[in-house]
Design a protein around this motif. Structure first.
Motif, PDB file in Angstrom:
ATOM      1  N   GLN A   1      29.645  69.105  49.556  1.00  0.00           N
ATOM      2  CA  GLN A   1      29.204  68.251  48.462  1.00  0.00           C
ATOM      3  C   GLN A   1      29.754  66.839  48.668  1.00  0.00           C
ATOM      4  O   GLN A   1      30.953  66.657  48.835  1.00  0.00           O
ATOM      5  CB  GLN A   1      29.702  68.810  47.122  1.00  0.00           C
ATOM      6  N   VAL A   2      28.870  65.852  48.653  1.00  0.00           N
ATOM      7  CA  VAL A   2      29.300  64.475  48.830  1.00  0.00           C
ATOM      8  C   VAL A   2      29.946  63.973  47.549  1.00  0.00           C
ATOM      9  O   VAL A   2      29.419  64.168  46.452  1.00  0.00           O
ATOM     10  CB  VAL A   2      28.099  63.580  49.182  1.00  0.00           C
ATOM     11  N   GLN A   3      31.099  63.338  47.699  1.00  0.00           N
ATOM     12  CA  GLN A   3      31.776  62.730  46.552  1.00  0.00           C
ATOM     13  C   GLN A   3      32.059  61.270  46.848  1.00  0.00           C
ATOM     14  O   GLN A   3      32.536  60.938  47.943  1.00  0.00           O
ATOM     15  CB  GLN A   3      33.076  63.463  46.250  1.00  0.00           C
ATOM     16  N   LEU A   4      31.783  60.431  45.874  1.00  0.00           N
ATOM     17  CA  LEU A   4      32.051  58.998  45.975  1.00  0.00           C
ATOM     18  C   LEU A   4      32.887  58.598  44.764  1.00  0.00           C
ATOM     19  O   LEU A   4      32.505  58.900  43.630  1.00  0.00           O
ATOM     20  CB  LEU A   4      30.744  58.203  45.996  1.00  0.00           C
ATOM     21  N   VAL A   5      34.001  57.934  45.013  1.00  0.00           N
ATOM     22  CA  VAL A   5      34.899  57.541  43.929  1.00  0.00           C
ATOM     23  C   VAL A   5      35.172  56.051  44.026  1.00  0.00           C
ATOM     24  O   VAL A   5      35.802  55.594  44.991  1.00  0.00           O
ATOM     25  CB  VAL A   5      36.218  58.332  43.974  1.00  0.00           C
ATOM     26  N   GLU A   6      34.710  55.313  43.010  1.00  0.00           N
ATOM     27  CA  GLU A   6      34.919  53.866  42.979  1.00  0.00           C
ATOM     28  C   GLU A   6      36.237  53.521  42.301  1.00  0.00           C
ATOM     29  O   GLU A   6      36.717  54.261  41.434  1.00  0.00           O
ATOM     30  CB  GLU A   6      33.782  53.155  42.215  1.00  0.00           C
ATOM     31  N   SER A   7      36.780  52.383  42.677  1.00  0.00           N
ATOM     32  CA  SER A   7      37.980  51.864  42.025  1.00  0.00           C
ATOM     33  C   SER A   7      38.001  50.351  42.196  1.00  0.00           C
ATOM     34  O   SER A   7      37.231  49.800  42.993  1.00  0.00           O
ATOM     35  CB  SER A   7      39.243  52.484  42.619  1.00  0.00           C
ATOM     36  N   GLY A   8      38.888  49.699  41.441  1.00  0.00           N
ATOM     37  CA  GLY A   8      39.074  48.261  41.604  1.00  0.00           C
ATOM     38  C   GLY A   8      38.440  47.405  40.529  1.00  0.00           C
ATOM     39  O   GLY A   8      38.599  46.177  40.536  1.00  0.00           O
ATOM     40  N   GLY A   9      37.715  48.016  39.601  1.00  0.00           N
ATOM     41  CA  GLY A   9      37.118  47.242  38.535  1.00  0.00           C
ATOM     42  C   GLY A   9      38.182  46.732  37.562  1.00  0.00           C
ATOM     43  O   GLY A   9      39.348  47.112  37.636  1.00  0.00           O
ATOM     44  N   GLY A  10      37.751  45.872  36.651  1.00  0.00           N
ATOM     45  CA  GLY A  10      38.679  45.341  35.665  1.00  0.00           C
ATOM     46  C   GLY A  10      38.114  44.126  34.976  1.00  0.00           C
ATOM     47  O   GLY A  10      36.923  43.828  35.074  1.00  0.00           O
ATOM     48  N   LEU A  11      39.008  43.428  34.277  1.00  0.00           N
ATOM     49  CA  LEU A  11      38.659  42.224  33.539  1.00  0.00           C
ATOM     50  C   LEU A  11      39.158  41.010  34.314  1.00  0.00           C
ATOM     51  O   LEU A  11      40.326  40.963  34.733  1.00  0.00           O
ATOM     52  CB  LEU A  11      39.297  42.268  32.151  1.00  0.00           C
ATOM     53  N   VAL A  12      38.285  40.036  34.506  1.00  0.00           N
ATOM     54  CA  VAL A  12      38.647  38.838  35.260  1.00  0.00           C
ATOM     55  C   VAL A  12      37.956  37.637  34.615  1.00  0.00           C
ATOM     56  O   VAL A  12      36.891  37.779  34.008  1.00  0.00           O
ATOM     57  CB  VAL A  12      38.242  38.988  36.741  1.00  0.00           C
ATOM     58  N   GLN A  13      38.572  36.476  34.744  1.00  0.00           N
ATOM     59  CA  GLN A  13      37.957  35.269  34.217  1.00  0.00           C
ATOM     60  C   GLN A  13      36.876  34.756  35.167  1.00  0.00           C
ATOM     61  O   GLN A  13      36.922  35.013  36.381  1.00  0.00           O
ATOM     62  CB  GLN A  13      39.022  34.184  34.015  1.00  0.00           C
ATOM     63  N   ALA A  14      35.951  34.033  34.616  1.00  0.00           N
ATOM     64  CA  ALA A  14      34.905  33.418  35.433  1.00  0.00           C
ATOM     65  C   ALA A  14      35.542  32.566  36.533  1.00  0.00           C
ATOM     66  O   ALA A  14      36.520  31.865  36.293  1.00  0.00           O
ATOM     67  CB  ALA A  14      33.992  32.571  34.573  1.00  0.00           C
ATOM     68  N   GLY A  15      34.975  32.696  37.736  1.00  0.00           N
ATOM     69  CA  GLY A  15      35.526  32.012  38.891  1.00  0.00           C
ATOM     70  C   GLY A  15      36.530  32.826  39.671  1.00  0.00           C
ATOM     71  O   GLY A  15      36.906  32.450  40.787  1.00  0.00           O
ATOM     72  N   GLY A  16      36.946  33.940  39.109  1.00  0.00           N
ATOM     73  CA  GLY A  16      37.923  34.796  39.770  1.00  0.00           C
ATOM     74  C   GLY A  16      37.294  35.741  40.765  1.00  0.00           C
ATOM     75  O   GLY A  16      36.091  35.687  41.039  1.00  0.00           O
ATOM     76  N   SER A  17      38.145  36.624  41.301  1.00  0.00           N
ATOM     77  CA  SER A  17      37.723  37.561  42.345  1.00  0.00           C
ATOM     78  C   SER A  17      38.188  38.975  42.023  1.00  0.00           C
ATOM     79  O   SER A  17      39.208  39.169  41.350  1.00  0.00           O
ATOM     80  CB  SER A  17      38.304  37.156  43.698  1.00  0.00           C
ATOM     81  N   LEU A  18      37.447  39.932  42.529  1.00  0.00           N
ATOM     82  CA  LEU A  18      37.828  41.342  42.488  1.00  0.00           C
ATOM     83  C   LEU A  18      37.346  41.985  43.775  1.00  0.00           C
ATOM     84  O   LEU A  18      36.348  41.550  44.363  1.00  0.00           O
ATOM     85  CB  LEU A  18      37.174  42.067  41.310  1.00  0.00           C
ATOM     86  N   ARG A  19      38.036  43.032  44.189  1.00  0.00           N
ATOM     87  CA  ARG A  19      37.559  43.831  45.322  1.00  0.00           C
ATOM     88  C   ARG A  19      37.403  45.273  44.858  1.00  0.00           C
ATOM     89  O   ARG A  19      38.377  45.906  44.443  1.00  0.00           O
ATOM     90  CB  ARG A  19      38.508  43.774  46.518  1.00  0.00           C
ATOM     91  N   LEU A  20      36.187  45.759  44.951  1.00  0.00           N
ATOM     92  CA  LEU A  20      35.901  47.156  44.631  1.00  0.00           C
ATOM     93  C   LEU A  20      36.008  47.996  45.891  1.00  0.00           C
ATOM     94  O   LEU A  20      35.679  47.539  46.990  1.00  0.00           O
ATOM     95  CB  LEU A  20      34.504  47.299  44.040  1.00  0.00           C
ATOM     96  N   SER A  21      36.451  49.233  45.705  1.00  0.00           N
ATOM     97  CA  SER A  21      36.515  50.197  46.801  1.00  0.00           C
ATOM     98  C   SER A  21      35.743  51.441  46.403  1.00  0.00           C
ATOM     99  O   SER A  21      35.646  51.780  45.224  1.00  0.00           O
ATOM    100  CB  SER A  21      37.965  50.580  47.110  1.00  0.00           C
ATOM    101  N   CYS A  22      35.219  52.112  47.402  1.00  0.00           N
ATOM    102  CA  CYS A  22      34.532  53.383  47.177  1.00  0.00           C
ATOM    103  C   CYS A  22      34.949  54.327  48.286  1.00  0.00           C
ATOM    104  O   CYS A  22      34.630  54.104  49.462  1.00  0.00           O
ATOM    105  CB  CYS A  22      33.026  53.187  47.168  1.00  0.00           C
ATOM    106  N   ALA A  23      35.668  55.368  47.907  1.00  0.00           N
ATOM    107  CA  ALA A  23      36.131  56.374  48.867  1.00  0.00           C
ATOM    108  C   ALA A  23      35.145  57.527  48.910  1.00  0.00           C
ATOM    109  O   ALA A  23      34.771  58.065  47.861  1.00  0.00           O
ATOM    110  CB  ALA A  23      37.510  56.872  48.474  1.00  0.00           C
TER     111      ALA A  23
END
Length: 122
Positions: A1-23
């Motif tokens: 069974q394929v499983q995908l788990v995302e992480s790295g989301g959150g609250l950020v101000q405009a102009g900021g950065s985030l990096r999402l991951s998916c294992a």
């Protein structure tokens, strides 16, 4: 069974950065393309970015081109979405997906993660 788990989301101000991951687990990660989609409240899920199995080819929605970068590490069975210069309109639940082929409609993708919330404040 394929499983995908995302992480790295959150609250950020405009102009900021985030990096999402998916294992990924459950099948040979390196053999398949990976993609990111997002769904904002009251809207349909939309394509964000995709990458082929080798990481040599990528595609992006026009709305994120030049700001977001998709990448993958096949040794870690993980795909990433680096998001820079974030805007309030990027607020959505972000999903990773995998399939046998790359497409820009969600019906073309077979397996999905549970999603991670990204909120960009103005």
């Amino acid at each position: 069974q394929v499983q995908l788990v995302e992480s790295g989301g959150g609250l950020v101000q405009a102009g900021g950065s985030l990096r999402l991951s998916c294992a990924a687990s459950g099948r040979t990660f390196s053999g398949y393309p990976m993609g990111w989609f997002r769904q904002a409240p009251g809207k349909e899920r939309e394509f964000v970015a995709a990458i082929n199995w080798r990481g040599s080819s990528t595609s992006y929605a026009d709305s994120v081109k030049g700001r977001f970068t998709i990448s993958r590490d096949n040794a870690k069975n993980t795909v990433y979405l680096q998001m820079n210069s974030l805007k309030p309109e990027d607020t959505a639940v972000y999903y990773c997906a995998t399939s046998n082929v790359i497409g820009q409609t969600d019906k073309q993708w077979d397996y999905w993660g549970q999603g991670t919330q990204v909120t960009v404040s103005s």
